[in-house]
Design a protein around this motif. Structure first.
Motif, PDB file in Angstrom:
ATOM      1  N   MET A   1       0.829  -1.210   0.000  1.00  0.00           N
ATOM      2  CA  MET A   1       0.000   0.000   0.000  1.00  0.00           C
ATOM      3  C   MET A   1       0.865   1.263   0.000  1.00  0.00           C
ATOM      4  N   GLU A   2       1.971   1.219   0.747  1.00  0.00           N
ATOM      5  CA  GLU A   2       2.849   2.387   0.816  1.00  0.00           C
ATOM      6  C   GLU A   2       3.451   2.688  -0.553  1.00  0.00           C
ATOM      7  N   ILE A   3       3.819   1.611  -1.276  1.00  0.00           N
ATOM      8  CA  ILE A   3       4.384   1.793  -2.620  1.00  0.00           C
ATOM      9  C   ILE A   3       3.341   2.400  -3.547  1.00  0.00           C
ATOM     10  N   LEU A   4       2.087   1.930  -3.426  1.00  0.00           N
ATOM     11  CA  LEU A   4       0.998   2.455  -4.249  1.00  0.00           C
ATOM     12  C   LEU A   4       0.747   3.929  -3.936  1.00  0.00           C
ATOM     13  N   ALA A   5       0.753   4.270  -2.641  1.00  0.00           N
ATOM     14  CA  ALA A   5       0.524   5.660  -2.235  1.00  0.00           C
ATOM     15  C   ALA A   5       1.624   6.568  -2.773  1.00  0.00           C
ATOM     16  N   GLN A   6       2.877   6.102  -2.709  1.00  0.00           N
ATOM     17  CA  GLN A   6       3.982   6.904  -3.231  1.00  0.00           C
ATOM     18  C   GLN A   6       3.851   7.079  -4.738  1.00  0.00           C
ATOM     19  N   SER A   7       3.375   6.030  -5.412  1.00  0.00           N
ATOM     20  CA  SER A   7       3.193   6.098  -6.864  1.00  0.00           C
ATOM     21  C   SER A   7       2.133   7.131  -7.239  1.00  0.00           C
ATOM     22  N   VAL A   8       1.025   7.145  -6.485  1.00  0.00           N
ATOM     23  CA  VAL A   8      -0.027   8.142  -6.731  1.00  0.00           C
ATOM     24  C   VAL A   8       0.515   9.550  -6.466  1.00  0.00           C
ATOM     25  N   ALA A   9       1.261   9.695  -5.360  1.00  0.00           N
ATOM     26  CA  ALA A   9       1.844  10.996  -5.020  1.00  0.00           C
ATOM     27  C   ALA A   9       2.797  11.459  -6.120  1.00  0.00           C
ATOM     28  N   ASP A  10       3.615  10.529  -6.644  1.00  0.00           N
ATOM     29  CA  ASP A  10       4.561  10.891  -7.705  1.00  0.00           C
ATOM     30  C   ASP A  10       3.828  11.358  -8.957  1.00  0.00           C
ATOM     31  N   THR A  11       2.709  10.711  -9.263  1.00  0.00           N
ATOM     32  CA  THR A  11       1.917  11.110 -10.433  1.00  0.00           C
ATOM     33  C   THR A  11       1.359  12.522 -10.244  1.00  0.00           C
ATOM     34  N   ILE A  12       0.884  12.803  -9.034  1.00  0.00           N
ATOM     35  CA  ILE A  12       0.384  14.153  -8.726  1.00  0.00           C
ATOM     36  C   ILE A  12       1.511  15.174  -8.844  1.00  0.00           C
ATOM     37  N   PHE A  13       2.674  14.830  -8.294  1.00  0.00           N
ATOM     38  CA  PHE A  13       3.805  15.763  -8.320  1.00  0.00           C
ATOM     39  C   PHE A  13       4.271  16.018  -9.755  1.00  0.00           C
ATOM     40  N   ASP A  14       4.286  14.959 -10.587  1.00  0.00           N
ATOM     41  CA  ASP A  14       4.656  15.136 -11.998  1.00  0.00           C
ATOM     42  C   ASP A  14       3.711  16.124 -12.676  1.00  0.00           C
ATOM     43  N   GLY A  15       2.419  15.981 -12.374  1.00  0.00           N
ATOM     44  CA  GLY A  15       1.428  16.872 -12.974  1.00  0.00           C
ATOM     45  C   GLY A  15       1.597  18.312 -12.526  1.00  0.00           C
ATOM     46  N   LEU A  16       1.975  18.511 -11.257  1.00  0.00           N
ATOM     47  CA  LEU A  16       2.192  19.870 -10.749  1.00  0.00           C
ATOM     48  C   LEU A  16       3.437  20.499 -11.377  1.00  0.00           C
ATOM     49  N   ILE A  17       4.488  19.705 -11.513  1.00  0.00           N
ATOM     50  CA  ILE A  17       5.741  20.237 -12.046  1.00  0.00           C
ATOM     51  C   ILE A  17       5.623  20.583 -13.530  1.00  0.00           C
ATOM     52  N   HIS A  18       4.874  19.782 -14.276  1.00  0.00           N
ATOM     53  CA  HIS A  18       4.713  20.052 -15.708  1.00  0.00           C
ATOM     54  C   HIS A  18       3.433  20.834 -16.001  1.00  0.00           C
ATOM     55  N   ASN A  19       2.692  21.161 -14.944  1.00  0.00           N
ATOM     56  CA  ASN A  19       1.458  21.952 -15.046  1.00  0.00           C
ATOM     57  C   ASN A  19       0.440  21.315 -15.998  1.00  0.00           C
ATOM     58  N   ASN A  20       0.329  19.987 -15.910  1.00  0.00           N
ATOM     59  CA  ASN A  20      -0.662  19.276 -16.734  1.00  0.00           C
ATOM     60  C   ASN A  20      -1.453  18.280 -15.890  1.00  0.00           C
ATOM     61  N   ILE A  21      -1.611  18.573 -14.612  1.00  0.00           N
ATOM     62  CA  ILE A  21      -2.310  17.679 -13.702  1.00  0.00           C
ATOM     63  C   ILE A  21      -3.800  17.646 -14.028  1.00  0.00           C
ATOM     64  N   SER A  22      -4.414  16.466 -13.934  1.00  0.00           N
ATOM     65  CA  SER A  22      -5.845  16.332 -14.225  1.00  0.00           C
ATOM     66  C   SER A  22      -6.671  16.958 -13.103  1.00  0.00           C
ATOM     67  N   ASP A  23      -7.904  17.319 -13.425  1.00  0.00           N
ATOM     68  CA  ASP A  23      -8.790  17.925 -12.425  1.00  0.00           C
ATOM     69  C   ASP A  23      -9.021  16.974 -11.251  1.00  0.00           C
ATOM     70  N   ARG A  24      -9.146  15.686 -11.557  1.00  0.00           N
ATOM     71  CA  ARG A  24      -9.420  14.699 -10.502  1.00  0.00           C
ATOM     72  C   ARG A  24      -8.250  14.612  -9.522  1.00  0.00           C
ATOM     73  N   LEU A  25      -7.036  14.528 -10.062  1.00  0.00           N
ATOM     74  CA  LEU A  25      -5.867  14.447  -9.186  1.00  0.00           C
ATOM     75  C   LEU A  25      -5.619  15.764  -8.450  1.00  0.00           C
ATOM     76  N   LEU A  26      -5.967  16.888  -9.097  1.00  0.00           N
ATOM     77  CA  LEU A  26      -5.785  18.185  -8.439  1.00  0.00           C
ATOM     78  C   LEU A  26      -6.704  18.306  -7.226  1.00  0.00           C
ATOM     79  N   LYS A  27      -7.925  17.770  -7.336  1.00  0.00           N
ATOM     80  CA  LYS A  27      -8.854  17.795  -6.199  1.00  0.00           C
ATOM     81  C   LYS A  27      -8.317  16.943  -5.049  1.00  0.00           C
ATOM     82  N   ILE A  28      -7.745  15.787  -5.397  1.00  0.00           N
ATOM     83  CA  ILE A  28      -7.149  14.930  -4.362  1.00  0.00           C
ATOM     84  C   ILE A  28      -5.989  15.657  -3.685  1.00  0.00           C
TER      85      ILE A  28
END
Length: 541
Positions: A1-28
């Motif tokens: 579960m910890e690996i999965l949580a880090q993976s989700v966090a990394d996806t969110i961080f990638d979206g923030l850094i490249h400014n292409n994060i989805s609305d769903r992930l931005l709400k999370i």
């Protein structure tokens, strides 16, 4: 579960850094940054995330949670400023970043200071024709820039190479201000003389806080932290703008007095009942009607630590503002804030930045002024024909940089700049709603205590039971030599009610009774307690 949580966090961080994060992930993401319980896990995910190399900070989402990117922004902007590049993109980034509410806990505090520096422009300096006009301009428009560069020195002092382009940008604006100021030099007249006595001559309980080295932009920050608003008047310091000169003037001395106790004694000839203490000694046991509080930490730390001492000033701002609020809680009707002088931050200096000591009959050369016995024909030097100690003339450089002198550089005063000479003359008034009066009704007996115990008798005023005078909860505090000795239980006072409390007479001097409102901490009433000079009746048997 910890690996999965880090993976989700990394996806969110990638979206923030490249400014292409989805609305769903931005709400999370927003739910995470808004949650106090998620702060620690989020910080752990941030620590494990690897920011891509070679990325442009300007392309990131303004709500990102990486202070490391803020530091990268500072470095990239430093290069752009040094190379005189267009900085519109940097201005847009810092504007959006400082506005971000979601990233409040995850962005650098100094970003707002970068924004002040980038947005600043000197406006209509050419319309200023008097020293007073320039002082008002400095207070309302330029002082925030001085605060901003001071904060940047604190945050980045260990990175001199990165800081220099910011310092250079500030220096260009400051030079424009100084050129106008020096053009008005002949009009300058100090106005701080007798300030303390003049203010203490008013009615009611009055306190004056005198700070050594409190320049105006710091006083502005203190005023912003207060629970009350006030009149933010300004005054002009004596020249040279040094401690013994400014303090002597504030205390009304006819000559420059180097010894503080001599200055205090002079004030007491005008205000005999004044009490003068250090600000850090203020507590509920202080009951003087006319009170002067001295605070010298700003000047002391500046002279000792130079630029490194600037980091302590934020704590001093909070400390002084807290003490002003305490004074109002204790029942003082007015509190004044002033200073002997301000200071300049001479900044990161090269040897070539220092100003050669001018020719002439120099008696004494200091970092920011020279004393001489003859005038001087030098267009880069302001000469004032004014006696100071053993000299007849004073020389001031048309600059905020120091004369060549011994010792460390970075913090200085004594010169003739707005930062050194425009000082606060602030007045704050307590406009709290009137409460039920509670009085010590046996003050005469307390001045003639014959035994080892004494009784304090309280009575509330007889008034109509209104909203603000329905009741008041108080405690009785006993002080000896300024230290709290004991505190009674809480008494609920209503109109015309009475209460009594017995205390042992301490074997110490300067015993005081202070009645304190437990909600506001206001001193409701107070009096001294003195042992009778006659023998205790018990001693006769």
């Amino acid at each position: 579960m910890e690996i999965l949580a880090q993976s989700v966090a990394d996806t969110i961080f990638d979206g923030l850094i490249h400014n292409n994060i989805s609305d769903r992930l931005l709400k999370i993401y927003y739910k995470c940054v808004d949650s106090n319980s998620m702060r620690e896990p989020l910080l752990n995910y941030i620590e494990k995330y690897k920011i891509p190399q070679g990325m442009s900070v300007l392309d990131t989402h303004p709500d990102h949670c990486f202070m490391e990117l803020d530091r990268l922004y500072f470095k990239q902007l430093s290069v752009a400023l040094e190379n005189n590049e267009y900085i519109i993109g940097f201005q847009q980034y810092v504007d959006n970043r400082t506005k971000s509410k979601k990233a409040e806990a995850y962005k650098a505090e100094w970003l707002k200071d970068v924004k002040v520096l980038l947005d600043f422009k000197n406006e209509k300096l050419y319309e200023i024709n008097t020293v007073s006009q320039l002082a008002n301009y400095y207070q309302s428009h330029f002082a925030p820039l001085d605060s901003a560069i001071r904060h940047l020195y604190v945050a980045w002092l260990q990175e001199e190479k990165l800081l220099r382009p910011y310092q250079y940008r500030y220096e260009q604006y400051n030079k424009e201000l100084l050129d106008r100021w020096f053009g008005l030099a002949d009009e300058y007249k100090p106005t701080q003389r007798n300030f303390i006595a003049d203010k203490l001559s008013g009615n009611g309980r009055i306190a004056v806080i005198v700070c050594d080295g409190l320049r105006l932009e710091i006083a502005e920050s203190i005023a912003d932290k207060l629970k009350v608003k006030g009149k933010k008047n300004i005054a002009f310091a004596e020249l040279p703008s040094v401690t013994e000169n400014g303090m002597s003037s504030l205390f009304g001395c006819a000559e420059v007095e180097d010894v503080a106790q001599t200055r205090y004694s002079n004030l007491k000839t005008v205000i005999p009942d004044v009490e003068i203490i250090q600000l850090e000694r203020l507590n509920s046991g202080v009951t003087a009607n006319k009170l002067v509080l001295m605070f010298g930490d700003i000047d002391q730390v500046g002279e000792k630590k130079q630029l490194a001492g600037l980091k302590d000033i934020n704590a001093y701002e909070a400390f002084v503002s807290e003490k002003i609020n305490d004074l109002f809680s204790m029942g003082y009707g007015k509190v004044y804030l002033t200073a002997d002088h301000g200071f300049v931050i001479t900044g990161i200096l090269d040897e070539a930045d220092k100003i050669p000591v001018p020719d002439g009959d120099i008696i004494k050369s200091e970092e920011r002024f020279c004393l001489a016995n003859d005038t001087l024909g030098n267009e880069n030097i302001i000469v004032r024909s004014q006696k100071y100690k053993e000299s007849q003339y004073q020389y001031y450089a048309k600059s905020d940089k120091p004369f060549v002198s011994k010792g460390a550089y970075g913090y200085a005063h004594g010169g003739f700049t707005p930062q050194e000479c425009i000082i606060p003359s602030y007045e704050f008034a307590n406009e709290n709603q009137e409460s039920l009066g509670v009085f010590i009704v046996n003050k005469s007996a307390l001045l003639n205590v014959t035994g080892t115990y004494f009784t304090v008798k309280l009575k509330a005023e007889s008034v109509e039971n209104t909203l603000f005078k329905a009741e008041r909860k108080v405690v009785i505090q006993i002080y000896g030599n300024g230290a709290l000795l004991s505190t009674s239980s809480v008494y609920r006072m209503t109109p015309s009610s009475v209460q009594e409390a017995e205390f042992a007479l301490a074997a110490t001097e300067n015993v005081k009774v202070v009645v304190v409102d437990i909600q506001t901490q206001q001193q409701v009433d107070f009096c001294d307690v003195k042992k009778s000079v006659s023998r205790d009746l018990d001693d006769l048997f």
